[in-house]
Design an enzyme around this catalytic site. Sequence first.
Site, PDB file in Angstrom:
ATOM      1  N   HIS A 103       0.853  -1.346   0.084  1.00  0.00           N
ATOM      2  CA  HIS A 103       0.117   0.068  -0.252  1.00  0.00           C
ATOM      3  C   HIS A 103       0.910   1.361  -0.008  1.00  0.00           C
ATOM      4  CE1 HIS A 103      -2.673  -3.086   1.344  1.00  0.00           C
ATOM      5  NE2 HIS A 103      -3.706  -2.389   0.790  1.00  0.00           N
ATOM      6  N   TYR A 138       5.665   4.162   0.310  1.00  0.00           N
ATOM      7  CA  TYR A 138       5.258   2.848  -0.326  1.00  0.00           C
ATOM      8  C   TYR A 138       5.653   1.893   0.747  1.00  0.00           C
ATOM      9  CZ  TYR A 138       4.408   5.203  -4.655  1.00  0.00           C
ATOM     10  OH  TYR A 138       3.758   5.993  -5.823  1.00  0.00           O
ATOM     11  N   CYS A 139       4.559   1.306   1.263  1.00  0.00           N
ATOM     12  CA  CYS A 139       4.769   0.003   2.355  1.00  0.00           C
ATOM     13  C   CYS A 139       4.698  -1.322   1.330  1.00  0.00           C
ATOM     14  CB  CYS A 139       3.715   0.256   3.278  1.00  0.00           C
ATOM     15  SG  CYS A 139       3.935  -0.832   4.756  1.00  0.00           S
ATOM     16  N   ILE A 140       5.695  -1.927   1.250  1.00  0.00           N
ATOM     17  CA  ILE A 140       5.704  -2.963   0.301  1.00  0.00           C
ATOM     18  C   ILE A 140       6.248  -4.355   1.119  1.00  0.00           C
ATOM     19  CG2 ILE A 140       6.877  -3.840  -1.633  1.00  0.00           C
ATOM     20  CD1 ILE A 140       5.334  -1.313  -2.036  1.00  0.00           C
TER      21      ILE A 140
END
Length: 142
Positions: A99, A113-115
């Site tokens: 997200h 950007y949390c990946i």
Amino acid sequence: MLKKDKSELTDIEYIVTQENGTEPPFMNEYWNHFDKGVYVDKISGKPLFTSEEKFHSECGWPSFSKALDDDEIIELVDKSFGMLRTEVRSEESNSHLGHVFNDGPKESGGLRYCINSAAIQFIPYEKLEELGYGDLISHFDK
């Protein structure tokens, strides 16, 4: 370019990329990884993020201030679990990556950007040329 067939994915890689899952925070490969290099889509091998944009956010997942190429990322509204979020998917493989939130470093545009580590593969700077990513070396010479 590194590519992986969906049948080769581990259970967590499949759950994250194909079923929109999330791996546990702080218990994943890249949350605290800051070596110089490029992070590519686990399935298509397309470059998505670099270590130059990675930062420590204390959320437990790899965090980046921007994508390497916005055309390689799809952003969708995600209303799951009673929340309103923006899902990030890989354009090439249509895999769930994580997200994006607007609480990132202000000096870098304010995005986080949390990946999921399970959705990406790290390519060390020293191996970029050898593995077919030599065109990205100049990104680090700025």
